[in-house]
Design a protein around this motif. Structure first.
Motif, short mmCIF file in Angstrom:
data_model
loop_
_atom_site.label_atom_id
_atom_site.label_comp_id
_atom_site.label_asym_id
_atom_site.label_seq_id
_atom_site.Cartn_x
_atom_site.Cartn_y
_atom_site.Cartn_z
N GLY A 6 -14.13 34.61 26.13
CA GLY A 6 -13.86 33.27 25.72
C GLY A 6 -13.48 33.13 24.34
N VAL A 7 -14.09 33.75 23.44
CA VAL A 7 -13.54 33.68 21.80
C VAL A 7 -12.16 34.11 21.78
N ASN A 8 -11.69 35.56 22.41
CA ASN A 8 -10.34 35.80 22.62
C ASN A 8 -9.38 35.06 22.99
N VAL A 9 -9.76 34.15 24.24
CA VAL A 9 -8.86 33.21 24.78
C VAL A 9 -8.55 32.16 23.93
N VAL A 10 -9.67 31.62 23.24
CA VAL A 10 -9.44 30.65 21.98
C VAL A 10 -8.75 31.00 21.01
N SER A 11 -8.82 32.36 20.43
CA SER A 11 -8.14 32.97 19.35
C SER A 11 -6.60 33.00 19.88
N HIS A 12 -6.42 33.46 21.08
CA HIS A 12 -5.00 33.75 21.50
C HIS A 12 -4.49 32.43 21.28
N VAL A 13 -4.91 31.36 22.00
CA VAL A 13 -4.42 30.02 21.83
C VAL A 13 -3.98 29.39 20.41
N LEU A 14 -5.09 29.78 19.79
CA LEU A 14 -4.76 29.24 18.14
C LEU A 14 -3.82 29.89 17.59
N ILE A 15 -3.61 31.21 17.91
CA ILE A 15 -2.54 31.91 17.25
C ILE A 15 -1.20 31.74 17.71
N GLN A 16 -1.16 31.66 18.85
CA GLN A 16 0.00 31.20 19.49
C GLN A 16 0.58 29.84 19.15
N HIS A 17 -0.50 28.80 18.83
CA HIS A 17 -0.09 27.57 18.49
C HIS A 17 0.47 27.65 17.09
#
Length: 122
Positions: free
Chosen positions: A96-107
């Protein structure tokens, strides 16, 4: 009080939120062809929340197992096996933390590119 924690609602909630719901989330992520960034963020946060709820349920079941006469639930929730049970919530929280991190980095990467385009247009 029951003689074992395996018939308690908390145990079945643990099974539901440790295997069924995360399995459905992962299956959905693997089968969907298009998904919005907000949906991915929601799924990541949901995995972290589920992991926290699993941790709470494991703590509750360990306390309840000490009070029951059954040795079977003591063997699962009040022994070395308990350490293994905590691996699944940690795994879910990590994903879950990796998914959230991925979304934030992509944004943020997209926002930087838009900012660069805005400066270039001036």
């Amino acid at each position: 009080m029951n003689d074992t924690v395996f018939v308690e609602l908390q145990f079945w909630l643990l099974v539901l939120f440790s295997f069924v719901v995360p399995g459905a989330i992962v299956w959905t992520c693997l089968t969907v062809r298009a998904v919005s960034r907000n949906t991915v963020l929601l799924l990541g946060v949901l995995l972290v929340v589920i992991a926290g709820f699993d941790f709470y349920l494991l703590q509750t079941l360990a306390r309840m197992a000490k009070l029951t006469p059954s040795l079977a639930d003591d063997a699962v929730f009040d022994s070395e096996i308990t350490v293994g049970l905590y691996v699944l919530p940690a795994f879910l929280a990590g994903i879950g933390v990796n998914v959230v991190s991925h979304v934030l980095i992509q944004h943020l990467t997209d926002a930087q590119q838009r900012f660069g385009q805005h400066l270039a247009d001036r």
